[in-house]
Motif scaffolding. Structure first.
Motif, PDB file in Angstrom:
ATOM      1  N   LEU A  82      16.664  82.930  63.845  1.00 57.73           N
ATOM      2  CA  LEU A  82      17.889  83.721  63.931  1.00 57.73           C
ATOM      3  C   LEU A  82      19.069  82.893  63.420  1.00 57.73           C
ATOM      4  CD1 LEU A  82      18.684  86.566  65.198  1.00 57.73           C
ATOM      5  CD2 LEU A  82      19.835  85.169  66.888  1.00 57.73           C
ATOM      6  N   GLY A  83      19.075  81.601  63.783  1.00 59.86           N
ATOM      7  CA  GLY A  83      20.125  80.700  63.326  1.00 59.86           C
ATOM      8  C   GLY A  83      20.138  80.608  61.813  1.00 59.86           C
ATOM      9  N   LEU A  84      18.928  80.450  61.220  1.00 57.17           N
ATOM     10  CA  LEU A  84      18.819  80.392  59.757  1.00 57.17           C
ATOM     11  C   LEU A  84      19.382  81.660  59.129  1.00 57.17           C
ATOM     12  CD1 LEU A  84      15.361  78.827  58.852  1.00 57.17           C
ATOM     13  CD2 LEU A  84      17.610  77.771  58.979  1.00 57.17           C
ATOM     14  N   LEU A  85      19.014  82.787  59.719  1.00 64.31           N
ATOM     15  CA  LEU A  85      19.451  84.076  59.195  1.00 64.31           C
ATOM     16  C   LEU A  85      20.973  84.166  59.226  1.00 64.31           C
ATOM     17  CD1 LEU A  85      18.189  86.898  58.337  1.00 64.31           C
ATOM     18  CD2 LEU A  85      18.871  87.639  60.616  1.00 64.31           C
ATOM     19  N   LEU A  86      21.550  83.756  60.349  1.00 68.76           N
ATOM     20  CA  LEU A  86      23.008  83.781  60.483  1.00 68.76           C
ATOM     21  C   LEU A  86      23.643  82.889  59.423  1.00 68.76           C
ATOM     22  CD1 LEU A  86      23.904  83.608  64.270  1.00 68.76           C
ATOM     23  CD2 LEU A  86      24.479  85.390  62.637  1.00 68.76           C
ATOM     24  N   TYR A  87      23.033  81.722  59.186  1.00 70.44           N
ATOM     25  CA  TYR A  87      23.589  80.804  58.207  1.00 70.44           C
ATOM     26  C   TYR A  87      23.561  81.421  56.820  1.00 70.44           C
ATOM     27  CZ  TYR A  87      24.391  76.931  55.148  1.00 70.44           C
ATOM     28  OH  TYR A  87      24.911  76.146  54.169  1.00 70.44           O
ATOM     29  N   LYS A  88      22.400  81.982  56.470  1.00 70.48           N
ATOM     30  CA  LYS A  88      22.232  82.532  55.122  1.00 70.48           C
ATOM     31  C   LYS A  88      23.163  83.711  54.877  1.00 70.48           C
ATOM     32  CE  LYS A  88      18.387  80.206  53.803  1.00 70.48           C
ATOM     33  NZ  LYS A  88      18.679  78.921  53.177  1.00 70.48           N
ATOM     34  N   THR A  89      23.389  84.515  55.904  1.00 76.17           N
ATOM     35  CA  THR A  89      24.173  85.733  55.676  1.00 76.17           C
ATOM     36  C   THR A  89      25.671  85.502  55.835  1.00 76.17           C
ATOM     37  OG1 THR A  89      23.704  86.297  57.970  1.00 76.17           O
ATOM     38  CG2 THR A  89      22.386  87.394  56.311  1.00 76.17           C
ATOM     39  N   ILE A  90      26.074  84.672  56.787  1.00 75.16           N
ATOM     40  CA  ILE A  90      27.504  84.588  57.083  1.00 75.16           C
ATOM     41  C   ILE A  90      28.068  83.179  56.912  1.00 75.16           C
ATOM     42  CG2 ILE A  90      29.275  84.962  58.841  1.00 75.16           C
ATOM     43  CD1 ILE A  90      27.244  87.001  60.079  1.00 75.16           C
ATOM     44  N   ILE A  91      27.458  82.228  57.586  1.00 76.38           N
ATOM     45  CA  ILE A  91      28.094  80.916  57.698  1.00 76.38           C
ATOM     46  C   ILE A  91      28.253  80.222  56.344  1.00 76.38           C
ATOM     47  CG2 ILE A  91      27.965  78.663  58.832  1.00 76.38           C
ATOM     48  CD1 ILE A  91      28.468  80.973  60.729  1.00 76.38           C
ATOM     49  N   ASN A  92      27.255  80.354  55.453  1.00 77.98           N
ATOM     50  CA  ASN A  92      27.366  79.626  54.187  1.00 77.98           C
ATOM     51  C   ASN A  92      28.533  80.133  53.342  1.00 77.98           C
ATOM     52  OD1 ASN A  92      26.388  81.997  53.249  1.00 77.98           O
ATOM     53  ND2 ASN A  92      24.682  81.133  52.081  1.00 77.98           N
ATOM     54  N   LYS A  93      29.066  81.288  53.685  1.00 81.73           N
ATOM     55  CA  LYS A  93      30.204  81.818  52.937  1.00 81.73           C
ATOM     56  C   LYS A  93      31.526  81.217  53.415  1.00 81.73           C
ATOM     57  CE  LYS A  93      27.909  85.721  51.213  1.00 81.73           C
ATOM     58  NZ  LYS A  93      26.644  85.615  51.935  1.00 81.73           N
ATOM     59  N   VAL A  94      31.525  80.688  54.632  1.00 77.91           N
ATOM     60  CA  VAL A  94      32.804  80.178  55.155  1.00 77.91           C
ATOM     61  C   VAL A  94      32.824  78.664  55.279  1.00 77.91           C
ATOM     62  CG1 VAL A  94      33.322  82.265  56.450  1.00 77.91           C
ATOM     63  CG2 VAL A  94      32.053  80.449  57.552  1.00 77.91           C
ATOM     64  N   ILE A  95      31.701  78.042  54.914  1.00 72.00           N
ATOM     65  CA  ILE A  95      31.572  76.633  55.272  1.00 72.00           C
ATOM     66  C   ILE A  95      32.556  75.717  54.562  1.00 72.00           C
ATOM     67  CG2 ILE A  95      29.752  76.110  53.593  1.00 72.00           C
ATOM     68  CD1 ILE A  95      28.541  74.557  56.103  1.00 72.00           C
ATOM     69  N   ASN A  96      32.875  76.037  53.300  1.00 72.34           N
ATOM     70  CA  ASN A  96      33.777  75.139  52.592  1.00 72.34           C
ATOM     71  C   ASN A  96      35.226  75.582  52.680  1.00 72.34           C
ATOM     72  OD1 ASN A  96      31.836  73.301  51.762  1.00 72.34           O
ATOM     73  ND2 ASN A  96      31.135  74.742  50.200  1.00 72.34           N
ATOM     74  N   ARG A  97      35.456  76.583  53.464  1.00 74.05           N
ATOM     75  CA  ARG A  97      36.823  77.085  53.606  1.00 74.05           C
ATOM     76  C   ARG A  97      37.510  76.378  54.759  1.00 74.05           C
ATOM     77  NH1 ARG A  97      36.263  82.378  51.261  1.00 74.05           N
ATOM     78  NH2 ARG A  97      38.458  82.767  51.635  1.00 74.05           N
ATOM     79  N   ASP A  98      38.692  76.838  55.036  1.00 76.31           N
ATOM     80  CA  ASP A  98      39.488  76.325  56.132  1.00 76.31           C
ATOM     81  C   ASP A  98      38.747  76.523  57.475  1.00 76.31           C
ATOM     82  OD1 ASP A  98      42.044  75.276  56.742  1.00 76.31           O
ATOM     83  OD2 ASP A  98      42.451  77.149  57.781  1.00 76.31           O
ATOM     84  N   LEU A  99      39.055  75.657  58.440  1.00 74.94           N
ATOM     85  CA  LEU A  99      38.458  75.767  59.767  1.00 74.94           C
ATOM     86  C   LEU A  99      38.707  77.146  60.386  1.00 74.94           C
ATOM     87  CD1 LEU A  99      36.999  74.038  61.884  1.00 74.94           C
ATOM     88  CD2 LEU A  99      39.217  73.451  62.832  1.00 74.94           C
ATOM     89  N   PHE A 100      39.898  77.681  60.076  1.00 79.36           N
ATOM     90  CA  PHE A 100      40.295  78.971  60.605  1.00 79.36           C
ATOM     91  C   PHE A 100      39.297  80.081  60.254  1.00 79.36           C
ATOM     92  CE2 PHE A 100      43.031  82.812  60.269  1.00 79.36           C
ATOM     93  CZ  PHE A 100      43.372  82.885  61.598  1.00 79.36           C
ATOM     94  N   PHE A 101      38.770  80.026  59.022  1.00 80.74           N
ATOM     95  CA  PHE A 101      37.816  81.059  58.594  1.00 80.74           C
ATOM     96  C   PHE A 101      36.551  81.022  59.443  1.00 80.74           C
ATOM     97  CE2 PHE A 101      40.420  80.979  54.851  1.00 80.74           C
ATOM     98  CZ  PHE A 101      40.450  82.299  54.476  1.00 80.74           C
ATOM     99  N   SER A 102      36.074  79.779  59.677  1.00 76.62           N
ATOM    100  CA  SER A 102      34.821  79.694  60.424  1.00 76.62           C
ATOM    101  C   SER A 102      35.029  80.129  61.869  1.00 76.62           C
ATOM    102  CB  SER A 102      34.268  78.278  60.366  1.00 76.62           C
ATOM    103  OG  SER A 102      35.111  77.399  61.055  1.00 76.62           O
ATOM    104  N   ILE A 103      36.209  79.833  62.420  1.00 72.10           N
ATOM    105  CA  ILE A 103      36.471  80.283  63.791  1.00 72.10           C
ATOM    106  C   ILE A 103      36.473  81.802  63.845  1.00 72.10           C
ATOM    107  CG2 ILE A 103      38.217  80.400  65.607  1.00 72.10           C
ATOM    108  CD1 ILE A 103      38.926  77.584  65.071  1.00 72.10           C
ATOM    109  N   LEU A 104      37.163  82.395  62.851  1.00 69.59           N
ATOM    110  CA  LEU A 104      37.206  83.862  62.802  1.00 69.59           C
ATOM    111  C   LEU A 104      35.806  84.433  62.653  1.00 69.59           C
ATOM    112  CD1 LEU A 104      40.155  85.214  60.680  1.00 69.59           C
ATOM    113  CD2 LEU A 104      39.681  85.485  63.104  1.00 69.59           C
TER     114      LEU A 104
END
Lengths: 286, 411
Positions: free
Chosen positions: A71-93
Motif C-alpha cells: 500500500l505504501g508503494l502504491l501511495l508513493y507511485k501515485t501521489i508522493i513521487n509527484k510532490v517529493i521535489n517540491r516545497d515541504l508545504f506541498f507534501s504536507i498538503l
C-alpha cells in the motif's frame, strides 16, 4: 509509580516504532507524513479482519506489514513521487489529503464502530500483584524492540540501507554515484507503511481501533522525531520511551484530562529550547 | 459559439437544474406530510446515524401502511426528507436552515447525538418549527427555555443515577465510595452531573473524578488509581470507545470493583466484542426489548425487535427504538391537533401523554420526557455467549442483579 513507569516504557516503544518511520521519511525525503496515524489504524484493521476470520490477531504482526508495504508503494507511485521535489508545504498538503481520504474510506469500508481484537494473552503480575502488565503490552514492546534492532542492523549492513543513508546525506551526489534514488524513496515509503502496519497490529490487541483515532499517533510521532532529531534510531527509541513515561506520569499525577495537553506543552518547550540553542549557535558564527 | 462557452452554459444549466430539484417540495402536498431530518450518514456518527434513520423509516412505513395520519377527515402519508450532516455540527445547522428555508419543511425530526441536536435547536426555535428529537440527551438542551423542542428520551443526567442508588441500597443504605471517569464531551459530562447529584443525595463520597480526553485510548493510569483506593462503584462513560477500553483494561489489569457502571454497552456491542470479560458490567439504556410497554403500531417492545430485525437484518439498538417512537409522537400530535398548522401541532405535542412500545411519553415545560425511567442491564454469560439482562428498575427486571461482582481470581 512503578506501574506508571513500566506502562510508559511499554507504550513508548510502540510510539518509537511509528516515529522511526516518520523520521526516515522526514530525514531522507523531506516529507512530513500527516497520514502516519491513518496508516497505523489501517494496519490495525488488517489485524482485526484476520481476527474476525478466526486467525489469532498476533499473526497480524506478520501479515499487516506485508499488506501495508505494498500500500505504501502504491501511495508513493501515485501521489508522493509527484510532490517529493517540491516545497515541504506541498507534501504536507498531499499527506493531509491522504489522511482525510483514508479516514473517510475506512469509515465507509469498516464502519464507524469502535472495534477491538482479542488476543487472550493474559496478564503478568509483579511485586505481589501491585503491578499488572498485560502480556499483550509486553509482547508489543518485545516486537517493537526486535524490529528496531533489525532495522538498525539493516541500515548499517545492507545495500539498500547504505543507499538510504547516502541519499539522506546528499541526494544529488548519491544519484551521480549510481544510487537509484527513486527506488530508495519508494522503499522508504514502503518500509514506513510496513512499520505502521506492525504498530497497528499491536494497537489492535492493546487498545481500540476506530477510523478517526489516527491523529494522536501522528502528533506523538511528530513530537518524538522533533525531540530526537532525524535519522537517529537509538535517539528515537529513547525519546519514544521518555514520552511514554512522561505521558503516564502526567496522567497519574494531574489526571487524564491533562495527558494530551501535557504532550503539547512539552512540544512547545522543546521547540522553544531548540530555538534558544540554535540562536546561541548563530552567535558563535557571527 | 466557442467550445468554452458551450461548456460554461451547460454547466450553469446543470447547476440551475440541481437548484430547482431541491426547491419546491411543499411541506404538505395533497396527501403527504413532509418531515425534515439531518442525520449522520457519513463521518464518525454514521453507524448511530444509520440506526436513527432505520428507526424513522420503519415507523414511517408502519404508520403509512396502517392508514396514515388522519387530519380533518383526510388521510395523510408521512414522508421524511433526509440530508447527510456528515457528523458535523456546522453542517447540521446549515442543513436545518436549508430544510426550513429552501425546502419549506414545517416539522422536524432530530439528528443523532446531543452535539448536533444542540446545533439545530436554535434554528428550529428561531423559525418556530416544532422538532421531535430522539437522540439528544444532553441536559443543556432543556435549560434554554426552548418551546419547539420535544425529546422522547430520558436526559443524560438520568443515565446512571439509578446505579448509585442501587449501590447504596446494596450497601445497606449506607453511603458508598465512587470512582468515576468521563469523557470530555457534552453527553458524558451530563452523565457526570447526574452522578454528582446522586452522590450528594445519598451522602456518598467521590474519590476519583477523572476526565478522559476525546482521543482516549488508554485509561490504565485511572485504573491504577482505582486499584489503589478500592471504591465501591466505578462509573465510566466515554461512548463506545470508553466502554471497550475500560472493559479491556479492567480485565487485563484484573481490577476488582464491586460494581462497574457504564454507558454505550449496546452500541459498542460490548457483550459480543469482549465476551466474558464484560460479564457483570452494568449498563444504562433508554430501552430494552424485554420491557412490557406496548402500542398498536409495533405492539410490544419484543415485536419491534423482531420486525426491525426482519427488515434490516440486525437487532435494534435503543437508538433505533427511540427514533421510531418520535414518529409515533408526531402522528399522535397531528391527529389530536386535527390540523396541519404548526402552532396548533406544537401545542398538541406539548400535551402528549401516551404509551408506545418504547415507553411512556409525556413532556414537561422544557420538552423533556418525564414519564420514562432509564433501565439498567447487566451483562450475563452462559458458556461463551453473553446477553444483556435488565436488572433495574425492579418493576421490569427480568433477572437479578449480581452484587458484588465476583473477584477476577474467582471467575
Amino acid at each position: 509509580m512503578v506501574q506508571a513507569s513500566i506502562d510508559g516504557v511499554l507504550l513508548g516503544i510502540l510510539f518509537a516504532l511509528i516515529a522511526y518511520g516518520m523520521a526516515l521519511q522526514w530525514g531522507v525525503m523531506s516529507i512530513i507524513n500527516i497520514a502516519q496515524g491513518e496508516l497505523v489504524i489501517l494496519g490495525g484493521y488488517v489485524a482485526y479482519y484476520m481476527y474476525t476470520a478466526g486467525i489469532h490477531p498476533i499473526f497480524g504482526v506478520i501479515v499487516s506489514p506485508i499488506v501495508m508495504y505494498f500500500l505504501g508503494l502504491l501511495l508513493y507511485k501515485t501521489i508522493i513521487n509527484k510532490v517529493i521535489n517540491r516545497d515541504l508545504f506541498f507534501s504536507i498538503l498531499a499527506t493531509f489529503g491522504i489522511s482525510i481520504l483514508a479516514q473517510q474510506l475506512m469509515n465507509i469500508l469498516f464502519g464507524s464502530d469502535v472495534v477491538v481484537a482479542q488476543s487472550n494473552l493474559g496478564t503478568t503480575f509483579l511485586f505481589d500483584d501491585s503491578v499488572s502488565l498485560p502480556n499483550a503490552k509486553i509482547l508489543s514492546a518485545a516486537v517493537g524492540t526486535l524490529v528496531a534492532i533489525v532495522l538498525v542492523i539493516y541500515m548499517k549492513k545492507s545495500k539498500l540501507g547504505r543507499a538510504i543513508r547516502a541519499t539522506a546525506q546528499n541526494a544529488r551526489a548519491a544519484k551521480i554515484l549510481g544510487v537509484d534514488t527513486d527506488k530508495v524513496y519508494s522503499s522508504i515509503f514502503g518500509i514506513n507503511a510496513a512499520l505502521c502496519g506492525i504498530a497497528g497490529a499491536l494497537i489492535s490487541i492493546t487498545f481500540t481501533l476506530h477510523p478517526y483515532v489516527g491523529l494522536p499517533y501522528t502528533v506523538r510521532s511528530f513530537m518524538i522525531v522533533i525531540v530526537a532529531g532525524l535519522g537517529n534510531l537509538p535517539a528515537v527509541a529513547l525519546s519514544g520511551m521518555g514520552l511514554g513515561v512522561f505521558e503516564e506520569f502526567a496522567d497519574y499525577i494531574f489526571g487524564t484530562e491533562f495527558r494530551i495537553g501535557a504532550v503539547f506543552l512539552l512540544l512547545v518547550f522543546v521547540l522553544v529550547y531548540r530555538r534558544f540553542k540554535l540562536s546561541r549557535k548563530r552567535e558563535y558564527l557571527k | 459559439m466557442s467550445q468554452y462557452k458551450i461548456k460554461l452554459i451547460s454547466m450553469i444549466a446543470f447547476v440551475l437544474m440541481i437548484g430547482l430539484g431541491f426547491t419546491g417540495s411543499p411541506y404538505a402536498a395533497d396527501d403527504t406530510i413532509v418531515l425534515g431530518a439531518a442525520v449522520s450518514l457519513s463521518g464518525k456518527y454514521s453507524t448511530a446515524g444509520k440506526h436513527t434513520k432505520n428507526g424513522y423509516e420503519l415507523a414511517v412505513k408502519r404508520i403509512n401502511s396502517m392508514g396514515g395520519v388522519k387530519v380533518g377527515g383526510k388521510s395523510y402519508q408521512f414522508k421524511v426528507t433526509y440530508y447527510d450532516d456528515e457528523s458535523n455540527s456546522g453542517r447540521a445547522a446549515q442543513l436545518a436552515e436549508r430544510l426550513i428555508k429552501q425546502d419549506g419543511v414545517q416539522y422536524m425530526l432530530g439528528p443523532y447525538s446531543s452535539g448536533l441536536t444542540k446545533a439545530i435547536a436554535p434554528i428550529t426555535e428561531e423559525n418556530k418549527i416544532p422538532m421531535v428529537e430522539a437522540n439528544g440527551a444532553s441536559r443543556s438542551l432543556f435549560t434554554k427555555g426552548y418551546k419547539y423542542l420535544f425529546a422522547v428520551l430520558s436526559a443524560a443526567n438520568q443515565y446512571l443515577e439509578v446505579a448509585i442508588d442501587l449501590a447504596v441500597e446494596k450497601n445497606g443504605g449506607k453511603p458508598v465510595k465512587i470512582a468515576m471517569a468521563f469523557e470530555q464531551d457534552a453527553f458524558s459530562q451530563d452523565v457526570r452531573l447526574g452522578i454528582l447529584d446522586a452522590a450528594k443525595r445519598t451522602g456518598s463520597k467521590i474519590i476519583i473524578d477523572d476526565k478522559l480526553p476525546k482521543e482516549l485510548n488508554d485509561m490504565s493510569a485511572t485504573l491504577a488509581k482505582v486499584k489503589a483506593v478500592r471504591p465501591d462503584v466505578l462509573v465510566v462513560s466515554g461512548h463506545s470507545k470508553g466502554a471497550l477500553t475500560a472493559v479491556r483494561q479492567i480485565s487485563e489489569m484484573k481490577v476488582n470493583v464491586p460494581m462497574l457502571a457504564m454507558t454505550h454497552c449496546d452500541s459498542s456491542s460490548l457483550s459480543k466484542q469482549h465476551g466474558k470479560k464484560a460479564e457483570y458490567a452494568l449498563c444504562a439504556a433508554q430501552w430494552h426489548k424485554s420491557l412490557s410497554y406496548s402500542d398498536k403500531f409495533f405492539d410490544t417492545a419484543s415485536t419491534f425487535d423482531k420486525d426491525f430485525n426482519a427488515e434490516y437484518g440486525y437487532a435494534p439498538p435503543y437508538q433505533a427504538a427511540e427514533s421510531a417512537a418520535a414518529l409515533l409522537v408526531w402522528k399522535d400530535a397531528f391527529e389530536r391537533a386535527n390540523s396541519l398548522d404548526k402552532e396548533k401541532v406544537r401545542d398538541a405535542l406539548a400535551k402528549t401523554d401516551m404509551q408506545t412500545f418504547y415507553g411512556n411519553i409525556k413532556f414537561n415545560q422544557q420538552g423533556q420526557n418525564i414519564a420514562k425511567p432509564m433501565v439498567l442491564f447487566q451483562v450475563r454469560c452462559t458458556g461463551d455467549s453473553c446477553e444483556n439482562k435488565v436488572v433495574a428498575p425492579t418493576k421490569w427486571a427480568s433477572s437479578k442483579l449480581v452484587h458484588p461482582v465476583p473477584k477476577w481470581s474467582e471467575r
